[in-house]
Design a protein around this motif. Structure first.
Motif, PDB file in Angstrom:
ATOM      1  N   TYR A   1       0.833  -1.192   0.019  1.00 37.81           N
ATOM      2  CA  TYR A   1       0.038   0.125  -0.074  1.00 37.81           C
ATOM      3  C   TYR A   1       0.990   1.314   0.120  1.00 37.81           C
ATOM      4  O   TYR A   1       0.661   2.176  -0.815  1.00 37.81           O
ATOM      5  CB  TYR A   1      -1.014   0.021   1.149  1.00 37.81           C
ATOM      6  N   LYS A   2       1.998   1.203   0.769  1.00 38.01           N
ATOM      7  CA  LYS A   2       2.866   2.455   0.874  1.00 38.01           C
ATOM      8  C   LYS A   2       3.653   2.586  -0.276  1.00 38.01           C
ATOM      9  O   LYS A   2       4.136   3.912  -0.759  1.00 38.01           O
ATOM     10  CB  LYS A   2       3.745   2.214   2.100  1.00 38.01           C
ATOM     11  N   SER A   3       3.888   1.524  -1.170  1.00 39.58           N
ATOM     12  CA  SER A   3       4.459   1.608  -2.287  1.00 39.58           C
ATOM     13  C   SER A   3       3.560   2.255  -3.533  1.00 39.58           C
ATOM     14  O   SER A   3       4.366   2.405  -4.667  1.00 39.58           O
ATOM     15  CB  SER A   3       5.109   0.530  -2.903  1.00 39.58           C
ATOM     16  N   VAL A   4       2.570   2.017  -3.436  1.00 38.40           N
ATOM     17  CA  VAL A   4       1.419   2.375  -4.622  1.00 38.40           C
ATOM     18  C   VAL A   4       1.900   3.874  -4.841  1.00 38.40           C
ATOM     19  O   VAL A   4       1.879   4.136  -6.333  1.00 38.40           O
ATOM     20  CB  VAL A   4      -0.090   2.073  -4.237  1.00 38.40           C
ATOM     21  N   ASN A   5       1.777   4.956  -4.143  1.00 33.93           N
ATOM     22  CA  ASN A   5       1.814   6.332  -4.338  1.00 33.93           C
ATOM     23  C   ASN A   5       3.270   6.329  -5.403  1.00 33.93           C
ATOM     24  O   ASN A   5       2.959   7.263  -6.215  1.00 33.93           O
ATOM     25  CB  ASN A   5       2.182   7.094  -3.315  1.00 33.93           C
ATOM     26  N   PHE A   6       4.208   5.627  -5.095  1.00 31.72           N
ATOM     27  CA  PHE A   6       5.273   5.935  -5.967  1.00 31.72           C
ATOM     28  C   PHE A   6       4.926   5.469  -7.299  1.00 31.72           C
ATOM     29  O   PHE A   6       5.421   6.018  -8.167  1.00 31.72           O
ATOM     30  CB  PHE A   6       6.484   5.430  -5.259  1.00 31.72           C
ATOM     31  N   PHE A   7       4.715   4.120  -7.278  1.00 28.12           N
ATOM     32  CA  PHE A   7       4.546   3.636  -8.573  1.00 28.12           C
ATOM     33  C   PHE A   7       3.387   4.259  -9.555  1.00 28.12           C
ATOM     34  O   PHE A   7       3.375   4.120 -10.768  1.00 28.12           O
ATOM     35  CB  PHE A   7       4.410   2.129  -8.443  1.00 28.12           C
ATOM     36  N   LYS A   8       2.736   5.045  -8.951  1.00 26.88           N
ATOM     37  CA  LYS A   8       1.574   6.122  -9.441  1.00 26.88           C
ATOM     38  C   LYS A   8       2.507   7.004 -10.396  1.00 26.88           C
ATOM     39  O   LYS A   8       1.951   7.375 -12.067  1.00 26.88           O
ATOM     40  CB  LYS A   8       0.577   6.631  -8.711  1.00 26.88           C
ATOM     41  N   GLU A   9       3.633   7.396 -10.210  1.00 30.06           N
ATOM     42  CA  GLU A   9       4.228   8.624 -10.673  1.00 30.06           C
ATOM     43  C   GLU A   9       5.450   7.986 -11.478  1.00 30.06           C
ATOM     44  O   GLU A   9       5.837   8.641 -12.592  1.00 30.06           O
ATOM     45  CB  GLU A   9       4.743   9.434  -9.554  1.00 30.06           C
ATOM     46  N   PHE A  10       6.116   6.786 -11.109  1.00 29.98           N
ATOM     47  CA  PHE A  10       7.326   6.177 -11.747  1.00 29.98           C
ATOM     48  C   PHE A  10       6.878   4.821 -12.087  1.00 29.98           C
ATOM     49  O   PHE A  10       6.363   4.068 -11.181  1.00 29.98           O
ATOM     50  CB  PHE A  10       8.346   6.493 -11.121  1.00 29.98           C
ATOM     51  N   SER A  11       7.197   4.446 -13.556  1.00 30.89           N
ATOM     52  CA  SER A  11       7.134   3.063 -13.705  1.00 30.89           C
ATOM     53  C   SER A  11       8.332   2.018 -13.208  1.00 30.89           C
ATOM     54  O   SER A  11       9.363   2.646 -12.650  1.00 30.89           O
ATOM     55  CB  SER A  11       7.454   2.879 -15.266  1.00 30.89           C
ATOM     56  N   PHE A  12       7.935   0.896 -13.216  1.00 32.86           N
ATOM     57  CA  PHE A  12       8.539  -0.018 -12.187  1.00 32.86           C
ATOM     58  C   PHE A  12       9.831  -0.365 -12.854  1.00 32.86           C
ATOM     59  O   PHE A  12      10.940  -0.622 -12.278  1.00 32.86           O
ATOM     60  CB  PHE A  12       7.758  -1.407 -11.947  1.00 32.86           C
ATOM     61  N   PHE A  13       9.682  -0.667 -14.273  1.00 31.54           N
ATOM     62  CA  PHE A  13      11.136  -0.823 -15.051  1.00 31.54           C
ATOM     63  C   PHE A  13      11.992   0.358 -14.941  1.00 31.54           C
ATOM     64  O   PHE A  13      13.466   0.138 -14.821  1.00 31.54           O
ATOM     65  CB  PHE A  13      10.810  -0.989 -16.259  1.00 31.54           C
ATOM     66  N   LYS A  14      11.500   1.482 -14.772  1.00 27.36           N
ATOM     67  CA  LYS A  14      12.484   2.664 -14.816  1.00 27.36           C
ATOM     68  C   LYS A  14      13.082   2.854 -13.561  1.00 27.36           C
ATOM     69  O   LYS A  14      14.356   3.104 -13.277  1.00 27.36           O
ATOM     70  CB  LYS A  14      11.559   4.085 -15.050  1.00 27.36           C
ATOM     71  N   PHE A  15      12.399   2.539 -12.487  1.00 25.41           N
ATOM     72  CA  PHE A  15      12.753   2.313 -10.933  1.00 25.41           C
ATOM     73  C   PHE A  15      14.177   1.525 -10.726  1.00 25.41           C
ATOM     74  O   PHE A  15      15.012   1.608 -10.203  1.00 25.41           O
ATOM     75  CB  PHE A  15      11.715   2.172 -10.201  1.00 25.41           C
ATOM     76  N   ILE A  16      13.926   0.049 -11.472  1.00 22.84           N
ATOM     77  CA  ILE A  16      14.873  -0.723 -11.221  1.00 22.84           C
ATOM     78  C   ILE A  16      15.818  -0.644 -12.379  1.00 22.84           C
ATOM     79  O   ILE A  16      17.186  -0.650 -11.641  1.00 22.84           O
ATOM     80  CB  ILE A  16      14.122  -2.251 -11.785  1.00 22.84           C
ATOM     81  N   PHE A  17      15.849  -0.100 -13.410  1.00 24.95           N
ATOM     82  CA  PHE A  17      16.899  -0.339 -14.458  1.00 24.95           C
ATOM     83  C   PHE A  17      17.555   1.193 -14.478  1.00 24.95           C
ATOM     84  O   PHE A  17      18.668   1.101 -14.972  1.00 24.95           O
ATOM     85  CB  PHE A  17      16.609  -0.702 -15.863  1.00 24.95           C
ATOM     86  N   SER A  18      16.788   2.163 -14.159  1.00 26.96           N
ATOM     87  CA  SER A  18      17.497   3.687 -14.089  1.00 26.96           C
ATOM     88  C   SER A  18      18.630   3.661 -12.827  1.00 26.96           C
ATOM     89  O   SER A  18      18.374   3.250 -11.852  1.00 26.96           O
ATOM     90  CB  SER A  18      16.602   4.803 -13.967  1.00 26.96           C
ATOM     91  N   GLY A  19      19.775   4.646 -13.040  1.00 33.43           N
ATOM     92  CA  GLY A  19      20.885   4.402 -12.181  1.00 33.43           C
ATOM     93  C   GLY A  19      21.169   5.709 -11.413  1.00 33.43           C
ATOM     94  O   GLY A  19      21.759   5.818 -10.839  1.00 33.43           O
ATOM     95  N   ASP A  20      20.236   6.484 -11.608  1.00 35.10           N
ATOM     96  CA  ASP A  20      20.506   7.932 -10.935  1.00 35.10           C
ATOM     97  C   ASP A  20      19.319   8.076  -9.776  1.00 35.10           C
ATOM     98  O   ASP A  20      18.381   7.979 -10.090  1.00 35.10           O
ATOM     99  CB  ASP A  20      20.177   9.181 -12.043  1.00 35.10           C
ATOM    100  N   TRP A  21      19.915   8.105  -8.574  1.00 31.56           N
ATOM    101  CA  TRP A  21      19.159   8.048  -7.245  1.00 31.56           C
ATOM    102  C   TRP A  21      19.459   9.496  -6.796  1.00 31.56           C
ATOM    103  O   TRP A  21      20.405   9.725  -5.929  1.00 31.56           O
ATOM    104  CB  TRP A  21      19.415   7.215  -6.453  1.00 31.56           C
TER     105      TRP A  21
END
Length: 700
Positions: free
Chosen positions: A46-66
């Protein structure tokens, strides 16, 4: 007679009601725990849903800039690709250290040591398991980091420091499970191998290791979960740079990269996030860690199923190759005589092979014992050197001192144990006494327990912070931390309690049922009393786990050193969280001295608990009930002061000298020439025998 019959009927009715009430209570408590576990998983999702509404899962996993920013900031980026790569590389280097040490030391301890020496080495490794992770971090900052700086590292906090430290942190779990796997190998396998002329070392590696390999792989995978989930020690020693692996400065720069791990990112940024999106992204990282743990447990189950299927495979499915020997072939006795005469080659190879393997096993065990001695001597020596009575009253810059930390830690232990013991015991009784072995519901519960047992503690800390502190409105306190720590230690306690219950002999239960006892009577008067030894050991080891944990306590209890004047609703710091705070603030002599003093107190506490667990185990063991303290003291006095040290050292040096003479004689130039010559003769004779055995080929 009628009154006796009536009283007997009333007794049976009352026993039946007690059985039903006990069963309903156990099922109810089990349901509550399952509900808690379901809430844990659902809450993270539930707490992760808000983030995945704004960013895609694959971009979150494979993008390197934090580089998280405030909500709505255009320059914010949430990619954990580099963090994942850094975590995996750190894991790989840790396993390169840990796997050989685990295999060689486990085989040596199990197959070559016996009696008191074996118990002593196992106890020494248990001490390594009892050392809190932040003490490892403090030791690495002070000892291992400077060692790598001399080798060319820019700073002491780098990937190699973290990898080496984590490998030794995972070793106790991996070695303990590997020893259990090796001891489960049937003795007949070893005797059959030795009877065929194989050496002790070849039997150990070709028979024992191969037979125990599926469970050893399981032990290694369990160690992987320990390495991936470590948080506070990694924050102290990994460097915490978001740049990821350094590939620009050559191999040395790569090894000494300053990295940030998945668990370390949550621990660093959860309490100081930049808004709801940043907080939700940290929950998303926790979700990734949770999926990693599930995959690890599925791998363990798959390996177990493969090993069972290989063991139960029917003989008729095995296919054997044949080469079609010539039945009319008569063996040439001269060729066989040559093989017997040139057997020197085989003996030489066996000696070299055995010597090399034995050297690896001894050196691996010596490395582990040496590292444990190094960390214990360092902590104890620095703790005694920097010992200051004033620190027990007040630490510099804080309201109180070590006494307040110790009192807060004890209150946390007491409140956690009070909640965790009944919950764990009821679930263990349900799984051991009520659940059917082939029940899918019981299998699901066990799988969930195994997943939670290997879940990183920082995930539980985030869950406790969000549910107990934020959602339920509890203050950051001992009570909130104890609720969180209950979930942390409960999976391990359930598994250990169930093992203790199932280890009670079936004959005891059958005898109790034969005497007319009810189900609840058998449980509370036969099963539980005979399981007390295992229960007490589990509780004491769980207390050691509570003392050593820092990530969940750091998020739900606080970090300020103060007396717990409000009881269980007091906020504050424990021994381990204060070590973390002092080590993270800087490396000045004063801060390190105070941190070592607290670490010394923590290790004394853990060491006392380990000794207490062994004492209780011996006290509850019927074979040791007649052993008095006087006889123990006399045996200890005789073993120390009446031991013939001179004769022992003389015999030791004589054996070493004889071994070296034998080794030099074996590898002399003359023997090597004989070995080479006989090897060529043997190969030629064996080739001729095989050629003659196959016979002439048939032509159409």
């Amino acid at each position: 007679m009628k009154e006796k019959h009536r009283s007997m009927k009333q007794y049976k009715t009352r026993s039946k009601k007690i059985d039903i009430a006990s069963k309903n209570l156990i099922i109810f408590m089990t349901t509550i725990v399952i509900l808690i576990l379901t809430i844990l998983i659902s809450f993270i999702l539930y707490k992760s849903v808000n983030f995945f509404k704004e960013f895609s899962f694959f971009k979150f996993i494979f993008s390197g800039d934090w580089s998280p920013g405030k909500d709505g900031a255009s320059d914010s980026s949430y990619g954990i690709g580099r963090i994942i790569a850094s975590t995996l590389m750190m894991l790989l280097i840790s396993l390169i250290f840990a796997i050989p040490l685990t295999i060689f030391s486990s085989l040596f301890i199990t197959e070559y040591l016996s009696g008191r020496l074996k118990k002593f080495v196992i106890l020494f490794i248990q001490l390594l398991a009892g050392i809190p992770s932040v003490v490892f971090g403090l030791f690495a900052i002070d000892q291992i980091g400077p060692m790598f700086v001399k080798m060319g590292a820019p700073t002491g906090a780098n990937m190699m420091t973290a990898s080496l430290t984590l490998s030794f942190m995972a070793l106790p779990t991996m070695i303990a499970l590997s020893i259990n796997a090796i001891e489960a190998v049937p003795e007949g396998h070893k005797y059959a191998s030795l009877a065929l002329g194989m050496t002790k070392e070849r039997t150990t590696f070709s028979v024992v290791l191969v037979s125990a390999s599926p469970k050893i792989v399981t032990a290694i995978i369990t160690g992987i979960a320990r390495i991936v989930g470590e948080t506070m020690a990694v924050i102290l020693i990994a460097g915490n740079s978001t740049r990821g692996l350094n590939v620009d400065d050559g191999f040395t720069g790569f090894l000494f990269s300053s990295i940030k791990t998945l668990a370390g990112t949550i621990g660093l940024e959860m309490l100081e996030n930049n808004g709801s999106i940043h907080e939700s992204s940290l929950y998303a990282i926790g979700l990734v860690l949770f999926f990693v743990v599930i995959i690890i447990n599925l791998l363990i189950m798959a390996i177990g199923n493969i090993s069972n299927s290989n063991r139960n495979r029917h003989k008729k499915n095995k296919k054997f190759a044949s080469i079609g020997y010539n039945k009319n072939y008569t063996y040439n006795s001269h060729k066989l005589d040559v093989l017997v005469q040139t057997n020197t080659e085989s003996r030489f190879r066996k000696k070299v092979h055995s010597t090399v393997l034995r050297a690896f096993m001894i050196s691996s065990t010596a490395i582990i014992i040496g590292f444990i001695s190094w960390i214990l001597i360092t902590v104890i020596a620095n703790g005694l050197i920097n010992f200051n009575y004033y620190s027990f009253v007040e630490i510099t810059g804080q309201r109180s001192g070590i006494f307040a930390l110790l009192l807060t830690t004890i209150l946390l232990v007491v409140s956690t144990i009070i909640i965790a013991i009944p919950l764990s015991l009821f679930i263990a009784l349900y799984l051991a006494e009520y659940a059917h072995k082939d029940s899918k519901f019981a299998k699901i519960i066990r799988f969930c327990i195994n997943v939670l047992a290997s879940t990183p503690s920082i995930v539980f800390g985030v869950f406790g912070l969000s549910l107990f502190v934020t959602a339920m409105g509890l203050p950051m306190s001992i009570f909130a931390a104890s609720l969180t720590m209950t979930i942390v230690i409960m999976p391990t306690m359930i598994t250990s309690f169930e093992d203790s219950i199932t280890s009670v002999p079936t004959l005891y239960k059958e005898a109790a049922y034969g005497m007319g006892m009810s189900k609840s009577g058998v449980m509370f008067k036969v099963v539980i009393p005979n399981s007390l030894k295992g229960f007490m050991t589990t509780v004491i080891l769980s207390v050691s786990r509570i003392i050593g944990e820092s990530a969940p306590v750091y998020l739900t209890l606080g970090t300020a050193v103060r007396m717990p004047s409000d009881g269980f609703f007091s906020s504050g710091a424990t021994l381990t969280t204060e070590i973390y705070m002092l080590a993270s603030e800087g490396s000045t002599a004063e801060l390190l001295g105070t941190a070592y003093q607290i670490a010394f107190v923590a290790i004394l506490l853990v060491l006392g608990l380990i000794i207490l667990s062994r004492y209780i185990s011996n006290k509850l063991d019927p074979l040791h009930k007649n052993v008095t303290w006087k006889s123990k003291f006399i045996n200890l006095y005789n073993s120390i002061f009446k031991f013939h040290y001179r004769a022992w050292f003389k015999k030791l040096f004589k054996n070493i000298r004889r071994k070296f003479k034998k080794l030099f004689r074996t590898i002399s130039y003359k023997n090597i020439r004989i070995y080479y010559k006989n090897s060529r003769i043997r190969k030629k004779v064996i080739k001729d025998i095989i050629k003659d055995a196959k016979g002439p080929r048939k032509t159409n």
